[in-house]
Scaffold this active site. Structure first.
Site, PDB file in Angstrom:
ATOM      1  N   CYS A  15       7.859 -22.197  33.070  1.00  5.09           N
ATOM      2  CA  CYS A  15       7.289 -23.157  32.119  1.00  5.09           C
ATOM      3  C   CYS A  15       6.817 -24.458  32.758  1.00  5.09           C
ATOM      4  O   CYS A  15       5.841 -25.057  32.309  1.00  5.09           O
ATOM      5  CB  CYS A  15       8.262 -23.390  30.977  1.00  5.09           C
ATOM      6  SG  CYS A  15       8.452 -21.863  30.019  1.00  5.09           S
ATOM      7  N   HIS A  46      11.403 -11.472  19.465  1.00  3.47           N
ATOM      8  CA  HIS A  46      10.187 -11.879  20.176  1.00  3.47           C
ATOM      9  C   HIS A  46       9.729 -10.822  21.191  1.00  3.47           C
ATOM     10  O   HIS A  46      10.558 -10.156  21.833  1.00  3.47           O
ATOM     11  CB  HIS A  46      10.437 -13.212  20.894  1.00  3.47           C
ATOM     12  CG  HIS A  46       9.196 -13.875  21.343  1.00  3.47           C
ATOM     13  ND1 HIS A  46       8.752 -13.833  22.641  1.00  3.47           N
ATOM     14  CD2 HIS A  46       8.266 -14.572  20.645  1.00  3.47           C
ATOM     15  CE1 HIS A  46       7.606 -14.494  22.725  1.00  3.47           C
ATOM     16  NE2 HIS A  46       7.283 -14.948  21.535  1.00  3.47           N
ATOM     17  N   ASP A  89      11.377 -24.233  24.166  1.00  6.49           N
ATOM     18  CA  ASP A  89      11.085 -22.808  24.034  1.00  6.49           C
ATOM     19  C   ASP A  89      11.724 -22.391  22.706  1.00  6.49           C
ATOM     20  O   ASP A  89      12.911 -22.656  22.480  1.00  6.49           O
ATOM     21  CB  ASP A  89      11.734 -22.081  25.229  1.00  6.49           C
ATOM     22  CG  ASP A  89      11.000 -20.824  25.661  1.00  6.49           C
ATOM     23  OD1 ASP A  89       9.759 -20.777  25.568  1.00  6.49           O
ATOM     24  OD2 ASP A  89      11.686 -19.877  26.117  1.00  6.49           O
ATOM     25  N   HIS A  95      16.651 -15.165  24.320  1.00  9.98           N
ATOM     26  CA  HIS A  95      16.960 -16.564  24.651  1.00  9.98           C
ATOM     27  C   HIS A  95      16.223 -17.511  23.714  1.00  9.98           C
ATOM     28  O   HIS A  95      15.201 -17.153  23.137  1.00  9.98           O
ATOM     29  CB  HIS A  95      16.582 -16.870  26.110  1.00  9.98           C
ATOM     30  CG  HIS A  95      15.101 -16.803  26.367  1.00  9.98           C
ATOM     31  ND1 HIS A  95      14.436 -15.605  26.559  1.00  9.98           N
ATOM     32  CD2 HIS A  95      14.154 -17.775  26.436  1.00  9.98           C
ATOM     33  CE1 HIS A  95      13.147 -15.851  26.756  1.00  9.98           C
ATOM     34  NE2 HIS A  95      12.945 -17.164  26.676  1.00  9.98           N
ATOM     35  N   HIS A 155      11.791 -19.224  20.248  1.00 13.02           N
ATOM     36  CA  HIS A 155      11.387 -17.848  19.972  1.00 13.02           C
ATOM     37  C   HIS A 155      11.909 -17.310  18.640  1.00 13.02           C
ATOM     38  O   HIS A 155      13.011 -17.666  18.203  1.00 13.02           O
ATOM     39  CB  HIS A 155      11.873 -16.923  21.093  1.00 13.02           C
ATOM     40  CG  HIS A 155      11.247 -17.188  22.426  1.00 13.02           C
ATOM     41  ND1 HIS A 155       9.885 -17.250  22.612  1.00 13.02           N
ATOM     42  CD2 HIS A 155      11.806 -17.408  23.651  1.00 13.02           C
ATOM     43  CE1 HIS A 155       9.636 -17.484  23.895  1.00 13.02           C
ATOM     44  NE2 HIS A 155      10.774 -17.593  24.544  1.00 13.02           N
ATOM     45  N   ASP A 179      11.627 -27.847  28.515  1.00 14.85           N
ATOM     46  CA  ASP A 179      12.660 -26.829  28.219  1.00 14.85           C
ATOM     47  C   ASP A 179      14.046 -27.121  28.798  1.00 14.85           C
ATOM     48  O   ASP A 179      14.707 -26.210  29.311  1.00 14.85           O
ATOM     49  CB  ASP A 179      12.188 -25.444  28.705  1.00 14.85           C
ATOM     50  CG  ASP A 179      10.934 -24.953  27.973  1.00 14.85           C
ATOM     51  OD1 ASP A 179      10.405 -25.696  27.138  1.00 14.85           O
ATOM     52  OD2 ASP A 179      10.497 -23.825  28.248  1.00 14.85           O
ATOM     53  N   LYS A 199       7.101 -24.151  21.486  1.00 15.48           N
ATOM     54  CA  LYS A 199       6.175 -23.117  21.951  1.00 15.48           C
ATOM     55  C   LYS A 199       6.911 -21.781  21.988  1.00 15.48           C
ATOM     56  O   LYS A 199       8.151 -21.768  21.999  1.00 15.48           O
ATOM     57  CB  LYS A 199       5.649 -23.466  23.338  1.00 15.48           C
ATOM     58  CG  LYS A 199       6.780 -23.548  24.346  1.00 15.48           C
ATOM     59  CD  LYS A 199       6.317 -24.019  25.676  1.00 15.48           C
ATOM     60  CE  LYS A 199       7.453 -24.112  26.655  1.00 15.48           C
ATOM     61  NZ  LYS A 199       8.189 -22.865  26.872  1.00 15.48           N
TER      62      LYS A 199
END
Ligand code: VGL
Ligand code: ZN
Length: 239
Positions: free
Chosen positions: A187, A88, A82, A117, A84, A44, A142
């Site tokens: 993470c 989310h 990351d 984010h 989203h 990330d 993810k």
């Protein structure tokens, strides 16, 4: 005096000075040489987690040059992202009356609520432009299931929904994982611990990470990683 005797005395002298006993073996033992089965997992390192991003990690930008140097020492490099959906479930904005860093109960348990984010397709979600590891082989995303967060790069927060990374590593015979990136206490640590659960050798390169540190989460993460057999390394250990 014959040369061989002189040399022997010199070596004995070094031993008594503690040179052979301490300094030389230390260098040999601490150097980590990544093999063809080793992989650098860069977690990330995205605009959202850098200063100016939507969930900025303090001094997150400092790790980029360290990670670029590390990248040159690994044949195998994987990035994570990351990624989203716009509404989310991990966003405070998806829960009326809730503010960022409060918590909520979701179907799989307690969830920390974050500012919006790393929304799919935005500049905020892009990998940091300063990253320079062209030979990286995979970007694994993810957090794209709207109702489930995923700090871990292996399994989402429900403990069931997989990203496919375990199988990917298995098929490629990569069993020695070095984790770096953002954030140490979310993470990075969740990914490192899940890598251990997948039966892999795991080290976290501490100076190539930065943490968020919410209510002691950074110390708790290091303690939990230690408990799960995650090793703690420094970028200078890696040759
Ligand atoms: C992360 C909080 C929310 C991370 C991702 O990359 O550590 N933390 N989403
Ligand atoms: Zn997230």
């Amino acid at each position: 005096m014959p040369v061989s005797v002189k040399r022997r005395q010199f070596l004995l002298g070094m031993t008594s000075a503690g040179y052979l006993a301490a300094a030389a073996p230390y260098v040999a033992l601490s150097a980590i040489i990544p093999s063809s089965k080793s992989v650098l997992l860069v977690v990330d390192v995205q605009n959202c987690f850098l200063p100016g991003g939507t969930l900025a990690v303090d001094r997150g930008d400092e790790i980029i040059s360290i990670i670029n140097s590390l990248g040159q020492k690994f044949k195998n490099v994987i990035f994570t992202q990351d990624w989203h959906t716009p509404n989310h479930a991990s966003f405070a904005s998806s829960h009326p009356g809730k503010k960022p860093f409060e918590t909520v109960e979701l179907s799989y348990g307690n969830q920390i609520l974050w500012p919006d984010h790393c929304i799919q397709g935005t500049d905020d979600a892009k990998l940091a432009t300063g990253l320079n590891i062209p030979h990286a082989q995979l970007i694994i995303r993810k957090g794209y299931h709207n109702e489930i967060d995923s700090y871990s790069t292996f399994v989402a927060a429900d403990g069931k929904t997989k990203t496919g990374l375990t199988s990917y590593l298995q098929e490629r015979g990569l069993n020695d994982v070095y984790v770096c990136g953002l954030a140490t206490d979310f993470c990075v640590s969740w990914s490192a611990i899940d890598a251990r659960r997948a039966g892999l050798e795991v080290s976290v390169i501490e100076d190539a990470c930065r943490g968020i540190n919410l209510n002691g989460s950074l110390d708790a993460a290091w303690a939990s990683m230690k408990e799960h057999g995650v090793k703690r390394a420094h970028s200078s250990d890696i040759a």
